[in-house]
Design a protein around this motif. Structure first.
Motif, PDB file in Angstrom:
ATOM      1  N   SER A   1       0.763  -1.192   0.517  1.00  0.00           N
ATOM      2  CA  SER A   1      -0.167   0.183   0.084  1.00  0.00           C
ATOM      3  C   SER A   1       1.002   1.182   0.034  1.00  0.00           C
ATOM      4  O   SER A   1       0.645   2.019  -0.198  1.00  0.00           O
ATOM      5  CB  SER A   1      -1.098   0.254   1.684  1.00  0.00           C
ATOM      6  OG  SER A   1      -0.255   0.178   2.670  1.00  0.00           O
ATOM      7  N   ILE A   2       1.787   0.908   0.062  1.00  0.00           N
ATOM      8  CA  ILE A   2       2.929   2.357   0.170  1.00  0.00           C
ATOM      9  C   ILE A   2       3.259   2.933  -1.909  1.00  0.00           C
ATOM     10  O   ILE A   2       3.631   2.663  -2.010  1.00  0.00           O
ATOM     11  CB  ILE A   2       4.200   1.416   0.425  1.00  0.00           C
ATOM     12  CG1 ILE A   2       4.095   1.048   2.401  1.00  0.00           C
ATOM     13  CG2 ILE A   2       5.381   3.093   0.987  1.00  0.00           C
ATOM     14  CD1 ILE A   2       5.684   1.247   3.011  1.00  0.00           C
ATOM     15  N   ILE A   3       2.377   4.134  -1.282  1.00  0.00           N
ATOM     16  CA  ILE A   3       3.401   4.536  -2.938  1.00  0.00           C
ATOM     17  C   ILE A   3       4.300   5.484  -2.266  1.00  0.00           C
ATOM     18  O   ILE A   3       5.179   5.390  -3.871  1.00  0.00           O
ATOM     19  CB  ILE A   3       1.896   5.648  -2.968  1.00  0.00           C
ATOM     20  CG1 ILE A   3       0.494   5.043  -3.024  1.00  0.00           C
ATOM     21  CG2 ILE A   3       2.367   6.748  -3.836  1.00  0.00           C
ATOM     22  CD1 ILE A   3      -0.580   6.093  -2.795  1.00  0.00           C
ATOM     23  N   THR A   4       4.697   5.860  -1.454  1.00  0.00           N
ATOM     24  CA  THR A   4       6.045   6.476  -1.300  1.00  0.00           C
ATOM     25  C   THR A   4       6.610   7.299   0.060  1.00  0.00           C
ATOM     26  O   THR A   4       5.717   6.663   0.952  1.00  0.00           O
ATOM     27  CB  THR A   4       6.168   7.972  -2.159  1.00  0.00           C
ATOM     28  OG1 THR A   4       8.165   8.386  -2.838  1.00  0.00           O
ATOM     29  CG2 THR A   4       5.222   9.176  -1.898  1.00  0.00           C
ATOM     30  N   MET A   5       8.065   6.990   0.007  1.00  0.00           N
ATOM     31  CA  MET A   5       8.795   7.772   1.611  1.00  0.00           C
ATOM     32  C   MET A   5       9.120   8.495   1.322  1.00  0.00           C
ATOM     33  O   MET A   5      10.088   8.821   0.455  1.00  0.00           O
ATOM     34  CB  MET A   5       9.264   6.423   2.450  1.00  0.00           C
ATOM     35  CG  MET A   5       8.463   5.272   2.511  1.00  0.00           C
ATOM     36  SD  MET A   5       9.426   3.923   3.432  1.00  0.00           S
ATOM     37  CE  MET A   5      10.728   3.282   2.483  1.00  0.00           C
TER      38      MET A   5
ATOM     39  N   ASP B   1      -4.674   5.467   1.514  1.00  0.00           N
ATOM     40  CA  ASP B   1      -5.541   6.006   1.919  1.00  0.00           C
ATOM     41  C   ASP B   1      -4.684   6.896   3.496  1.00  0.00           C
ATOM     42  O   ASP B   1      -5.983   7.930   3.651  1.00  0.00           O
ATOM     43  CB  ASP B   1      -6.354   4.806   3.593  1.00  0.00           C
ATOM     44  CG  ASP B   1      -6.984   4.104   2.301  1.00  0.00           C
ATOM     45  OD1 ASP B   1      -7.382   4.121   1.093  1.00  0.00           O
ATOM     46  OD2 ASP B   1      -6.969   3.038   2.560  1.00  0.00           O
ATOM     47  N   TYR B   2      -4.089   7.108   3.518  1.00  0.00           N
ATOM     48  CA  TYR B   2      -3.411   7.671   4.843  1.00  0.00           C
ATOM     49  C   TYR B   2      -2.222   8.553   4.199  1.00  0.00           C
ATOM     50  O   TYR B   2      -1.616   7.846   3.479  1.00  0.00           O
ATOM     51  CB  TYR B   2      -3.190   7.184   6.758  1.00  0.00           C
ATOM     52  CG  TYR B   2      -4.926   7.047   6.329  1.00  0.00           C
ATOM     53  CD1 TYR B   2      -5.102   7.616   7.042  1.00  0.00           C
ATOM     54  CD2 TYR B   2      -5.218   5.021   6.406  1.00  0.00           C
ATOM     55  CE1 TYR B   2      -6.883   7.340   7.778  1.00  0.00           C
ATOM     56  CE2 TYR B   2      -6.233   5.281   6.785  1.00  0.00           C
ATOM     57  CZ  TYR B   2      -7.114   5.884   7.271  1.00  0.00           C
ATOM     58  OH  TYR B   2      -8.145   5.275   8.045  1.00  0.00           O
ATOM     59  N   VAL B   3      -1.658   8.754   5.337  1.00  0.00           N
ATOM     60  CA  VAL B   3       0.279   9.950   5.291  1.00  0.00           C
ATOM     61  C   VAL B   3       0.346   8.790   6.498  1.00  0.00           C
ATOM     62  O   VAL B   3      -0.219   9.859   7.386  1.00  0.00           O
ATOM     63  CB  VAL B   3       0.137  11.413   4.871  1.00  0.00           C
ATOM     64  CG1 VAL B   3       1.598  11.353   5.031  1.00  0.00           C
ATOM     65  CG2 VAL B   3      -0.230  11.398   3.858  1.00  0.00           C
ATOM     66  N   TYR B   4       1.819   8.154   6.720  1.00  0.00           N
ATOM     67  CA  TYR B   4       1.842   7.847   8.058  1.00  0.00           C
ATOM     68  C   TYR B   4       3.286   8.910   8.751  1.00  0.00           C
ATOM     69  O   TYR B   4       3.849   9.124   7.937  1.00  0.00           O
ATOM     70  CB  TYR B   4       2.112   6.576   8.431  1.00  0.00           C
ATOM     71  CG  TYR B   4       0.476   5.568   8.761  1.00  0.00           C
ATOM     72  CD1 TYR B   4      -0.060   5.342   9.682  1.00  0.00           C
ATOM     73  CD2 TYR B   4       0.520   5.382   6.884  1.00  0.00           C
ATOM     74  CE1 TYR B   4      -0.386   5.124   9.474  1.00  0.00           C
ATOM     75  CE2 TYR B   4      -0.781   4.346   6.797  1.00  0.00           C
ATOM     76  CZ  TYR B   4      -1.618   4.023   8.259  1.00  0.00           C
ATOM     77  OH  TYR B   4      -2.275   3.695   7.730  1.00  0.00           O
ATOM     78  N   ALA B   5       2.861   9.087   9.817  1.00  0.00           N
ATOM     79  CA  ALA B   5       4.264  10.458  10.433  1.00  0.00           C
ATOM     80  C   ALA B   5       5.088   9.535  11.128  1.00  0.00           C
ATOM     81  O   ALA B   5       4.698   9.053  12.239  1.00  0.00           O
ATOM     82  CB  ALA B   5       3.923  11.744  11.215  1.00  0.00           C
ATOM     83  N   SER B   6       6.083   8.906  10.867  1.00  0.00           N
ATOM     84  CA  SER B   6       6.679   7.958  11.921  1.00  0.00           C
ATOM     85  C   SER B   6       8.469   8.467  12.069  1.00  0.00           C
ATOM     86  O   SER B   6       8.879   9.369  11.993  1.00  0.00           O
ATOM     87  CB  SER B   6       7.247   6.813  10.960  1.00  0.00           C
ATOM     88  OG  SER B   6       7.941   5.629  11.219  1.00  0.00           O
TER      89      SER B   6
ATOM     90  N   VAL C   1      -3.280  12.866   7.847  1.00  0.00           N
ATOM     91  CA  VAL C   1      -2.187  12.277   8.474  1.00  0.00           C
ATOM     92  C   VAL C   1      -2.050  12.041   9.506  1.00  0.00           C
ATOM     93  O   VAL C   1      -2.812  12.266  10.558  1.00  0.00           O
ATOM     94  CB  VAL C   1      -0.834  13.695   8.505  1.00  0.00           C
ATOM     95  CG1 VAL C   1       0.274  12.917   9.358  1.00  0.00           C
ATOM     96  CG2 VAL C   1      -0.437  14.568   7.418  1.00  0.00           C
ATOM     97  N   ILE C   2      -1.432  10.731  10.442  1.00  0.00           N
ATOM     98  CA  ILE C   2      -1.520   9.423  11.452  1.00  0.00           C
ATOM     99  C   ILE C   2       0.165   9.719  12.118  1.00  0.00           C
ATOM    100  O   ILE C   2       0.345   9.176  11.375  1.00  0.00           O
ATOM    101  CB  ILE C   2      -2.058   8.122  11.184  1.00  0.00           C
ATOM    102  CG1 ILE C   2      -3.546   8.534  10.765  1.00  0.00           C
ATOM    103  CG2 ILE C   2      -1.775   7.146  12.077  1.00  0.00           C
ATOM    104  CD1 ILE C   2      -3.907   6.790  10.226  1.00  0.00           C
TER     105      ILE C   2
END
Length: 82
Positions: free
Chosen positions: A15-19, A56-61, A39-40
């Motif tokens: 599901s990852i589009i880009t990092m 679906d989301y942008v995750y902030a890691s 953004v989660i």
């Protein structure tokens, strides 16, 4: 396969589009401002190192882009050797 992105959270690798590396010297949201997804935050805003953009989301890691890429590369290396 899933990618662990911190705080006991894993996301499907397919599901990852880009990092995107979060530039700590600038506003963290600059690199992802053109994505409409929610953004989660996996970590507090001052600890964000990488944004992971999915369908679906942008995750902030809080895990560095280099470490996340290494995890993905190691997974594909194991598959390749089987």
């Amino acid at each position: 396969m899933y990618l662990h992105i911190g705080d006991n959270l894993s996301i499907p690798m397919n599901s990852i589009i880009t990092m995107i590396h979060a530039d700590s010297g600038k506003s963290h949201r600059t690199g992802i401002s053109h994505y409409d997804a929610e953004v989660i935050n996996v970590v507090p805003e001052d600890k964000i190192k990488t944004y992971i953009v999915t369908d679906d989301y942008v995750y902030a890691s809080g895990i560095s882009l280099k470490t996340l890429k290494k995890r993905i590369d190691e997974f594909y290396s194991i598959l390749k050797n089987k």
